[in-house]
Design a protein around this motif. Structure first.
Motif, PDB file in Angstrom:
ATOM      1  N   CYS A  46     122.303 108.270  10.356  1.00 55.21           N
ATOM      2  CA  CYS A  46     122.784 107.302   9.738  1.00 55.21           C
ATOM      3  C   CYS A  46     122.030 106.018  10.101  1.00 55.21           C
ATOM      4  O   CYS A  46     121.754 105.065   9.235  1.00 55.21           O
ATOM      5  CB  CYS A  46     124.111 106.715  10.359  1.00 55.21           C
ATOM      6  SG  CYS A  46     125.557 108.184   9.979  1.00 55.21           S
ATOM      7  N   LYS A  78     132.249 106.862   6.098  1.00 55.74           N
ATOM      8  CA  LYS A  78     130.764 106.806   5.123  1.00 55.74           C
ATOM      9  C   LYS A  78     129.799 107.914   5.882  1.00 55.74           C
ATOM     10  O   LYS A  78     129.863 108.295   6.958  1.00 55.74           O
ATOM     11  CB  LYS A  78     130.259 105.441   5.647  1.00 55.74           C
ATOM     12  CG  LYS A  78     131.146 104.601   4.927  1.00 55.74           C
ATOM     13  CD  LYS A  78     130.584 102.929   5.242  1.00 55.74           C
ATOM     14  CE  LYS A  78     131.447 101.929   4.558  1.00 55.74           C
ATOM     15  NZ  LYS A  78     131.011 100.646   4.984  1.00 55.74           N
ATOM     16  N   THR A  79     129.112 108.351   4.793  1.00 52.84           N
ATOM     17  CA  THR A  79     128.031 109.185   5.195  1.00 52.84           C
ATOM     18  C   THR A  79     126.607 108.734   4.998  1.00 52.84           C
ATOM     19  O   THR A  79     126.630 107.791   4.084  1.00 52.84           O
ATOM     20  CB  THR A  79     128.218 110.642   4.230  1.00 52.84           C
ATOM     21  OG1 THR A  79     128.006 110.223   2.971  1.00 52.84           O
ATOM     22  CG2 THR A  79     129.324 111.413   4.526  1.00 52.84           C
ATOM     23  N   GLN A  86     123.079 116.844  10.061  1.00 48.54           N
ATOM     24  CA  GLN A  86     124.186 116.872   8.890  1.00 48.54           C
ATOM     25  C   GLN A  86     124.038 115.671   8.004  1.00 48.54           C
ATOM     26  O   GLN A  86     124.361 114.456   8.343  1.00 48.54           O
ATOM     27  CB  GLN A  86     125.496 117.249   9.499  1.00 48.54           C
ATOM     28  CG  GLN A  86     125.692 118.596  10.404  1.00 48.54           C
ATOM     29  CD  GLN A  86     126.980 118.306  10.956  1.00 48.54           C
ATOM     30  OE1 GLN A  86     128.011 117.949  10.276  1.00 48.54           O
ATOM     31  NE2 GLN A  86     127.060 119.133  12.194  1.00 48.54           N
ATOM     32  N   VAL A  87     123.831 116.093   6.588  1.00 46.17           N
ATOM     33  CA  VAL A  87     123.905 114.863   5.832  1.00 46.17           C
ATOM     34  C   VAL A  87     125.058 114.532   5.596  1.00 46.17           C
ATOM     35  O   VAL A  87     125.489 113.559   5.069  1.00 46.17           O
ATOM     36  CB  VAL A  87     123.010 115.332   4.509  1.00 46.17           C
ATOM     37  CG1 VAL A  87     121.542 115.324   4.837  1.00 46.17           C
ATOM     38  CG2 VAL A  87     123.843 116.371   3.888  1.00 46.17           C
ATOM     39  N   ASP A  88     126.288 115.122   5.621  1.00 48.05           N
ATOM     40  CA  ASP A  88     127.602 114.891   5.217  1.00 48.05           C
ATOM     41  C   ASP A  88     128.396 114.671   6.408  1.00 48.05           C
ATOM     42  O   ASP A  88     129.800 114.643   6.208  1.00 48.05           O
ATOM     43  CB  ASP A  88     128.172 116.093   4.347  1.00 48.05           C
ATOM     44  CG  ASP A  88     128.001 117.462   5.151  1.00 48.05           C
ATOM     45  OD1 ASP A  88     127.573 117.401   6.222  1.00 48.05           O
ATOM     46  OD2 ASP A  88     128.860 118.345   4.548  1.00 48.05           O
ATOM     47  N   LYS A  89     127.971 114.331   7.646  1.00 45.51           N
ATOM     48  CA  LYS A  89     128.871 114.026   8.824  1.00 45.51           C
ATOM     49  C   LYS A  89     129.172 112.455   8.351  1.00 45.51           C
ATOM     50  O   LYS A  89     128.263 111.456   8.633  1.00 45.51           O
ATOM     51  CB  LYS A  89     127.953 114.144  10.296  1.00 45.51           C
ATOM     52  CG  LYS A  89     128.961 113.843  11.290  1.00 45.51           C
ATOM     53  CD  LYS A  89     128.039 114.311  12.507  1.00 45.51           C
ATOM     54  CE  LYS A  89     129.296 114.067  13.559  1.00 45.51           C
ATOM     55  NZ  LYS A  89     128.772 114.692  14.742  1.00 45.51           N
ATOM     56  N   ALA A  90     130.400 112.056   8.485  1.00 49.40           N
ATOM     57  CA  ALA A  90     131.071 110.833   8.082  1.00 49.40           C
ATOM     58  C   ALA A  90     131.020 110.093   9.473  1.00 49.40           C
ATOM     59  O   ALA A  90     131.321 110.868  10.632  1.00 49.40           O
ATOM     60  CB  ALA A  90     132.377 110.862   7.667  1.00 49.40           C
ATOM     61  N   ASP A  91     130.964 108.750   9.373  1.00 46.82           N
ATOM     62  CA  ASP A  91     131.086 107.888  10.538  1.00 46.82           C
ATOM     63  C   ASP A  91     132.842 107.621  10.635  1.00 46.82           C
ATOM     64  O   ASP A  91     133.550 108.197   9.985  1.00 46.82           O
ATOM     65  CB  ASP A  91     130.307 106.554  10.687  1.00 46.82           C
ATOM     66  CG  ASP A  91     130.755 105.755   9.429  1.00 46.82           C
ATOM     67  OD1 ASP A  91     131.834 106.033   8.752  1.00 46.82           O
ATOM     68  OD2 ASP A  91     129.891 104.878   9.152  1.00 46.82           O
ATOM     69  N   ASP A 136     123.018 115.012  15.607  1.00 41.70           N
ATOM     70  CA  ASP A 136     124.465 114.599  15.036  1.00 41.70           C
ATOM     71  C   ASP A 136     125.396 114.068  16.131  1.00 41.70           C
ATOM     72  O   ASP A 136     126.381 113.736  15.906  1.00 41.70           O
ATOM     73  CB  ASP A 136     125.130 116.023  14.670  1.00 41.70           C
ATOM     74  CG  ASP A 136     124.432 116.636  13.569  1.00 41.70           C
ATOM     75  OD1 ASP A 136     123.918 115.846  12.551  1.00 41.70           O
ATOM     76  OD2 ASP A 136     124.233 117.844  13.380  1.00 41.70           O
TER      77      ASP A 136
END
Length: 66
Positions: free
Chosen positions: A35, A64-65, A55-60, A23
Motif C-alpha cells: 500500500c 481500499k486495496t 497480496q494485491v487484494d488485501k484491504a486496509d 502483508d
C-alpha cells in the motif's frame, strides 16, 4: 524523486530478504508495504513486493486495496 524511488526499491528488497512479512500492517490503518509503495509511486518496490507474494487484494481498514 527518481533516487527516492530507487532507494525505496532497495529498502523493499532488503525487507523481503530479511524475511519481513509483506502483508503486515506497517503504518497503521491496515497499510501494508505494498500500500505504501503504491501510494508513493515506487514502482520498483511494488515489483519486489509482488514477486515476494504480497497480496494485491488485501484491504486496509477503509476497504481500499493497493
Amino acid at each position: 524523486m527518481r533516487c527516492a524511488r530507487q532507494r525505496r526499491a532497495a529498502e523493499a528488497a532488503d525487507f523481503v530478504k530479511k524475511g519481513g512479512d509483506v502483508d503486515r500492517d506497517v503504518a497503521g490503518g491496515g497499510w501494508t508495504q505494498l500500500c505504501l509503495m503504491a501510494h508513493y509511486g515506487a514502482e520498483g518496490a511494488v515489483g519486489v513486493l509482488l514477486e515476494a507474494g504480497a497480496q494485491v487484494d488485501k484491504a486496509d481498514e477503509q476497504g481500499k486495496t493497493p
